[in-house]
Structures are given as C-alpha cells and as structure tokens.
Design an enzyme around this catalytic site. Sequence first.
Site, PDB file in Angstrom:
ATOM      1  N   SER A  58     -26.551  -2.485 -18.773  1.00 14.09           N
ATOM      2  CA  SER A  58     -25.773  -2.370 -17.999  1.00 14.09           C
ATOM      3  C   SER A  58     -24.984  -2.445 -16.916  1.00 14.09           C
ATOM      4  O   SER A  58     -25.604  -1.819 -15.876  1.00 14.09           O
ATOM      5  CB  SER A  58     -24.739  -1.362 -18.590  1.00 14.09           C
ATOM      6  OG  SER A  58     -23.343   0.000 -17.642  1.00 14.09           O
ATOM      7  N   GLY A  59     -24.545  -3.294 -16.401  1.00 21.67           N
ATOM      8  CA  GLY A  59     -23.933  -3.053 -15.001  1.00 21.67           C
ATOM      9  C   GLY A  59     -23.877  -1.710 -14.092  1.00 21.67           C
ATOM     10  O   GLY A  59     -24.200  -1.023 -13.252  1.00 21.67           O
ATOM     11  N   LEU A  60     -22.247  -1.985 -14.811  1.00 21.63           N
ATOM     12  CA  LEU A  60     -22.210   0.152 -14.486  1.00 21.63           C
ATOM     13  C   LEU A  60     -23.282   0.478 -14.088  1.00 21.63           C
ATOM     14  O   LEU A  60     -23.391   1.502 -13.614  1.00 21.63           O
ATOM     15  CB  LEU A  60     -21.307   0.999 -15.567  1.00 21.63           C
ATOM     16  CG  LEU A  60     -20.447   1.397 -15.067  1.00 21.63           C
ATOM     17  CD1 LEU A  60     -19.702   1.517 -13.561  1.00 21.63           C
ATOM     18  CD2 LEU A  60     -19.632   1.981 -16.276  1.00 21.63           C
ATOM     19  N   ASP A  70     -20.032   0.336  -8.778  1.00 20.64           N
ATOM     20  CA  ASP A  70     -20.097  -0.854  -9.746  1.00 20.64           C
ATOM     21  C   ASP A  70     -19.601  -1.879  -8.997  1.00 20.64           C
ATOM     22  O   ASP A  70     -18.516  -2.837  -9.259  1.00 20.64           O
ATOM     23  CB  ASP A  70     -19.586  -1.131 -11.210  1.00 20.64           C
ATOM     24  CG  ASP A  70     -20.302  -1.967 -12.026  1.00 20.64           C
ATOM     25  OD1 ASP A  70     -21.136  -2.488 -11.987  1.00 20.64           O
ATOM     26  OD2 ASP A  70     -19.540  -2.215 -12.495  1.00 20.64           O
ATOM     27  N   ASP A  97     -26.069  -7.287 -18.474  1.00 16.91           N
ATOM     28  CA  ASP A  97     -24.854  -7.305 -18.062  1.00 16.91           C
ATOM     29  C   ASP A  97     -24.524  -8.347 -16.300  1.00 16.91           C
ATOM     30  O   ASP A  97     -25.439  -7.314 -16.112  1.00 16.91           O
ATOM     31  CB  ASP A  97     -24.332  -6.136 -17.606  1.00 16.91           C
ATOM     32  CG  ASP A  97     -22.933  -5.900 -17.408  1.00 16.91           C
ATOM     33  OD1 ASP A  97     -22.095  -7.623 -16.335  1.00 16.91           O
ATOM     34  OD2 ASP A  97     -22.262  -5.178 -16.533  1.00 16.91           O
ATOM     35  N   ASP A  99     -22.351  -9.720 -14.864  1.00 13.22           N
ATOM     36  CA  ASP A  99     -21.669  -9.179 -13.817  1.00 13.22           C
ATOM     37  C   ASP A  99     -20.701 -10.820 -14.253  1.00 13.22           C
ATOM     38  O   ASP A  99     -20.330 -11.127 -14.627  1.00 13.22           O
ATOM     39  CB  ASP A  99     -21.578  -9.414 -12.660  1.00 13.22           C
ATOM     40  CG  ASP A  99     -21.880  -7.428 -12.749  1.00 13.22           C
ATOM     41  OD1 ASP A  99     -22.096  -6.699 -13.642  1.00 13.22           O
ATOM     42  OD2 ASP A  99     -22.275  -7.207 -11.347  1.00 13.22           O
ATOM     43  N   GLU A 126     -18.484 -12.861 -16.714  1.00 15.67           N
ATOM     44  CA  GLU A 126     -17.580 -12.638 -17.228  1.00 15.67           C
ATOM     45  C   GLU A 126     -16.870 -13.353 -16.354  1.00 15.67           C
ATOM     46  O   GLU A 126     -17.190 -13.628 -15.188  1.00 15.67           O
ATOM     47  CB  GLU A 126     -17.367 -10.981 -16.714  1.00 15.67           C
ATOM     48  CG  GLU A 126     -17.184 -10.574 -15.312  1.00 15.67           C
ATOM     49  CD  GLU A 126     -17.673  -8.771 -15.055  1.00 15.67           C
ATOM     50  OE1 GLU A 126     -18.578  -8.348 -15.667  1.00 15.67           O
ATOM     51  OE2 GLU A 126     -16.354  -8.538 -14.369  1.00 15.67           O
ATOM     52  N   LYS A 132     -18.199  -8.602  -8.079  1.00 11.20           N
ATOM     53  CA  LYS A 132     -16.865  -8.047  -9.308  1.00 11.20           C
ATOM     54  C   LYS A 132     -15.902  -6.595  -8.708  1.00 11.20           C
ATOM     55  O   LYS A 132     -16.780  -5.734  -8.043  1.00 11.20           O
ATOM     56  CB  LYS A 132     -17.754  -7.860 -10.333  1.00 11.20           C
ATOM     57  CG  LYS A 132     -18.909  -7.466 -10.529  1.00 11.20           C
ATOM     58  CD  LYS A 132     -19.036  -6.405 -10.957  1.00 11.20           C
ATOM     59  CE  LYS A 132     -18.103  -5.862 -11.746  1.00 11.20           C
ATOM     60  NZ  LYS A 132     -19.075  -5.500 -12.930  1.00 11.20           N
ATOM     61  N   ASN A 134     -15.139  -3.146 -11.259  1.00 16.70           N
ATOM     62  CA  ASN A 134     -15.443  -3.141 -12.457  1.00 16.70           C
ATOM     63  C   ASN A 134     -13.719  -3.388 -13.068  1.00 16.70           C
ATOM     64  O   ASN A 134     -12.915  -2.571 -12.830  1.00 16.70           O
ATOM     65  CB  ASN A 134     -16.016  -1.275 -12.568  1.00 16.70           C
ATOM     66  CG  ASN A 134     -15.795  -0.660 -14.350  1.00 16.70           C
ATOM     67  OD1 ASN A 134     -14.599  -0.648 -15.036  1.00 16.70           O
ATOM     68  ND2 ASN A 134     -16.781  -1.090 -14.346  1.00 16.70           N
ATOM     69  N   SER A 135     -14.191  -3.478 -14.844  1.00 18.12           N
ATOM     70  CA  SER A 135     -12.902  -3.807 -15.075  1.00 18.12           C
ATOM     71  C   SER A 135     -11.986  -2.803 -15.500  1.00 18.12           C
ATOM     72  O   SER A 135     -10.724  -2.814 -15.721  1.00 18.12           O
ATOM     73  CB  SER A 135     -13.250  -4.909 -17.316  1.00 18.12           C
ATOM     74  OG  SER A 135     -14.066  -5.576 -16.234  1.00 18.12           O
ATOM     75  N   ARG A 170     -17.866 -13.450 -21.109  1.00 21.63           N
ATOM     76  CA  ARG A 170     -16.785 -12.275 -21.197  1.00 21.63           C
ATOM     77  C   ARG A 170     -15.389 -12.960 -20.439  1.00 21.63           C
ATOM     78  O   ARG A 170     -15.260 -13.056 -19.707  1.00 21.63           O
ATOM     79  CB  ARG A 170     -17.728 -11.116 -20.298  1.00 21.63           C
ATOM     80  CG  ARG A 170     -16.388  -9.821 -20.078  1.00 21.63           C
ATOM     81  CD  ARG A 170     -17.326  -9.178 -19.835  1.00 21.63           C
ATOM     82  NE  ARG A 170     -16.561  -8.006 -19.169  1.00 21.63           N
ATOM     83  CZ  ARG A 170     -16.874  -6.308 -18.989  1.00 21.63           C
ATOM     84  NH1 ARG A 170     -18.342  -6.510 -18.509  1.00 21.63           N
ATOM     85  NH2 ARG A 170     -16.806  -5.774 -17.863  1.00 21.63           N
ATOM     86  N   HIS A 201     -12.630  -8.455 -24.090  1.00 26.41           N
ATOM     87  CA  HIS A 201     -12.324  -7.200 -23.499  1.00 26.41           C
ATOM     88  C   HIS A 201     -11.365  -6.398 -22.613  1.00 26.41           C
ATOM     89  O   HIS A 201     -10.259  -7.429 -23.313  1.00 26.41           O
ATOM     90  CB  HIS A 201     -13.125  -6.415 -21.822  1.00 26.41           C
ATOM     91  CG  HIS A 201     -14.442  -6.002 -21.681  1.00 26.41           C
ATOM     92  ND1 HIS A 201     -13.745  -4.708 -22.375  1.00 26.41           N
ATOM     93  CD2 HIS A 201     -14.361  -5.400 -20.408  1.00 26.41           C
ATOM     94  CE1 HIS A 201     -14.629  -3.718 -21.549  1.00 26.41           C
ATOM     95  NE2 HIS A 201     -14.292  -4.269 -20.415  1.00 26.41           N
TER      96      HIS A 201
END
Length: 554
Positions: A58-60, A70, A97, A99, A126, A132, A134-135, A170, A201
Amino acid sequence: MATRLPIGSAEAQSEPVSKAGRLRALLQAPALSFIMEAHNGLSGKIVEEAGFEGIWASGLSMSAALGVRDNNEASWTQVLEMLEFMADATTIPILVDGDTGYGNFNNVRRLVRKLCQRGIAGVCIEDKLFPKTNSFIGENQPLADVEEFCGRIKAGKDSQSDGDFQLVARVEALIAGWGMEEALRRAEAYREAGADAVLIHSKKATADEITGFCEAWGGRAPVVIVPTMYHRTPTQTFRDAGVSMVIWANHNMRAAVSAMRQVSTAIRESESLVAVEEEITPVREVFALTGQAELAAAEARYLATGGGPRAILLAASRGAKLGPLTEQRPKCMLDVRGEPLLQRLVRTINESGLRDVTVVRGYRKEAIALAGIETVDNDRYGETGEAASLACARDRLDGPCLISYGDILFRRHVLDGLLSADGDIVTVVDARRRADSSRAPDRPVDWVRCSRPFTGSYLDDDRVILEAIWNDETGADDAHGEFIGLTRLSEDGAALVRAALDAMSKDGTLDGADLPTLFTRLIGQGAAIDVLYITGHWLDVDDAFDLASLRNLV
Ligand code: SPV
Ligand code: MG
C-alpha cells in the site's frame, strides 16, 4: 515483451509459476481472492504467515511507515527499495500500489521495468495526476485525461519483462464524483489499452456503487475492490457481484499504530516493562520470523570452524519419567516456552563459537529436526546407554570435542569456563547441587568425589581431579558435588575415550554403560580427569518437576 502463457495450458503447467503468474491466476480465477496490506519486509512475512495468497504493498501504508504523507513524498526509488525487502522476505506475489505511475508514460515504463527486475508481481496505477493525493482526502480530485492515462497503461504493458506481470488500472471516477457512466467509460478504455484488471474505487459507506459497477461491467475484465470505507458489507456481496479480488488495504499499518501507541504509553507511564512484556511478541519469535535458524545452518555450512571443538550431544533417550509428554518426541525436544530444549542448548553452544554440533538421536529420532546440527543415530537406544550412544559418534571423536547430555541447559559462562580450562578430559561438577532441596527425591544424580572439595576461595585455583563417580544414593553424603553432564576433551583426551569405548565394545560392557561407567574405567586406567567446579547456573530435565521448573525459569 515476454510471451504470456494461457492459464491452465500444458506449457503453463510445465513452467514453474512465477509470482506474477500466481497473481495473474488469482485475478483470473472465478473464485474471489484476498490480498492483504503490508508495508515492509516484516509485515509482508506476517501476511504470508497468516495464509494470504498475495500482498498489497500500500502506498498509504509504506508512506506512513516512513513517517511521510501519501502524496508521493517518498520517492519511487525509496518505494522500490522497500519493495525489494518485501519481495525478498516473502514467497507470495506482491501487487504494488504504484499511485499515478510517478509521472507520465515514460515514468511508468521505467517503473514497470524495475518492478519486474525486483520480482514484483504487478502494479496498480490510478487515473490521477502526479503528485497524487490519497483518495479519501477532500472532494473532486482532478482526474487524468483518459487518452493520456491509456498511454501510461500501454507503456507499462510494453515494458514488462515478465509476461505474466499484471497491470491493474484504478478508476477514480466514482470517488471524484464523475458518476457511473464515466467510471464505466474509463474502465473500458483502460481494458482496451491492455490493463489486466480494473480496480473500481469507492468511498461510500455502502457497496452500492461497487455492485452497480459490477453489474454494468459484466465481467469484461477482472474487478478489484478496496472495501476500506464500505467495510461493513458482507463478503458474500462481493462474491455475488463477481468481484475477482479484495484488497484489505491498510489494516496492518493501522494495527501497528494502535499497538505501538499502547505499548509506548504503558512503558512511558509505568517506567517499567513489567506490564507489557507478556503482551508483546517475544524476541525469539522475531528471530524465527526473520529466519535466524537458517543463518545458523548456513554458518555451520560455510563459516570456517577454525578447528574449534566439535560438540557431541547425547539425546537418544526418551525420558520415560515424563510419561505422555514424551510419547511423540524425546525429552530433548520438549517445548520450553516456545522452543525445544535442544535448540536452546545448541544455541548456547553456538554462541560459545562451537558450530560443529552432532546430536546422537535414538527414541523418536525423526522429531529431532533442527537447523544447524548433524545427527547420528543410536537405533539400539532401548537396550543401550550413554556410552553406546557416544560410541555411535566414535568417528567424530577425532579431535578436541565437547560432550554434553542432550537434556541439560547451562549458562554460557559455564561453557566458556570449560573451554578455557586446562586438561585432556575436563568435567563440570556442581558443588552446590547436594544442597538443592528442590529436586525430586528419586531423581538420578551422577555424584562425584574429587581430590578436594570446592572452597569458593578467590585464591583457590589448584587443580582438582575426579576420583570417583557413581549414580546411586550410596555414599551421596561423601560426594563433593554432581557431574552436570558436560565434558571437554582435548585431542589426546578424545583418543583416550575412543580407546576406552573400543575396549568396552570388545569386552561386552559397552551396552550397559553410562558416562560414569566410562569415566570410572578411565580413572581405573590412570587417566587424569580434571574437574571444573561451578555453583549452579544449569538445569537438567528428568521428570515433570524439572520441566515445570525449567519452564518457570527460562
Ligand atoms: C493505499 O493503500 O495506499 C490505497 C488504497 O491506495 S486507498 O488508501 O484505499 O486509496
Ligand atoms: Mg494508495
């Protein structure tokens, strides 16, 4: 680009399946699969140990573990370095991930090449812009232009050196508030551009968007989801919707944060480790997780032993007094706080620099499987004793060596003292053992009488010679102490022992002999057996009473 073999084809079955191949199979299989977040080598190992078939890097979580946001604050090469540790530490596929791909098509090309070189199974990129966000932060994040993002996908797919490498596209349209139609349009464009799967997502608290997407999508390519926000949704809903893979995206990182906060606060407030020690993972489990035993085995194989003594551990007997506890394994393999007794003994011996360790096995010999040891077998363990077990390792009595009972533990300084003591045959005698009222009354003891008793005086370093050794209670009051089961032989000492064993074999006394019998014979022949007096700092295991005290003490 390497060729892709169809899943299940004859060629595919004859090839060893790479990590990428396994990720591809997971994505394409009709069954729902699950991959779990990890953010470094250790958490990767834990994910694998838990039985997951794959890892979400995970990137986060990787950012958080590095203490940064992130927002691409960690550079892609710093991420790559972490991924290399994760891939080395695990055998299951990693989906990373990626990103936004760290830039445009050109950055994605280089990223994919490097990921393939590092044994990463796939990347998810994504459709957003570098750097980026975080979503789950803010609303209406800008999305990438579809054509431009398709270029990133094509460039990535054209750059993979492993034909099975997976690129997951993504789709952020739902999160960015662009609606279902746009999400479907983008997903289709990405599929056509070569994406192996689409990740749809959503940050809604229910799975409506996901099930709606899956229904309209109709299985055109595998669908991957991240149910962090709609975490209450029953997993069966995802199965029914035809989802291919679920990513549990950040839960190890978050669990680590909670656990570390708790422990830090408890230690800070109590100024002590007492409250936490029993609650946290023992250090030995960390050693086990990071493969310390493999290193010990490799050291035994590759490190020069420098001609140091070889250790011979006599571990053939069952330990019948321990009853059902030794039905499946010999007493040396009994568990002492998560580790077999023999492994603790071998570790102490290794720590003193002795790497060449031979264990004489007998009862339930298959249960003695430890890294870093050699074994010889006394298959007549039922009708023979310690001397016959030692004779089974006769070929190894060809130089300086240490002989130890396999059911004892001692502090390292006991062994270090023995290794530096003078004499061709030196035995360790506990001068205080007689006063030990905690032992069971019928416990066998190897009593000894020496040329003089232990004094404990700082000035007293005169040589002490063994005069007699016996193991019944007769004369226990005259004993100067107890032989603990540990002896060191010089090259000449080993030759004497070898000759005595040969003679005993010839005259028929070997089978019934224990070590005291062997020593008595040597003394009778005029051999000088030196004594190193100690006072405690060792244990042996003869019965359940000993085992209980050992488990309490270690
Ligand atoms: C991550 O784990 O870094 C992800 C998933 O990208 S999420 O945070 O849910 O967007
Ligand atoms: Mg991410």
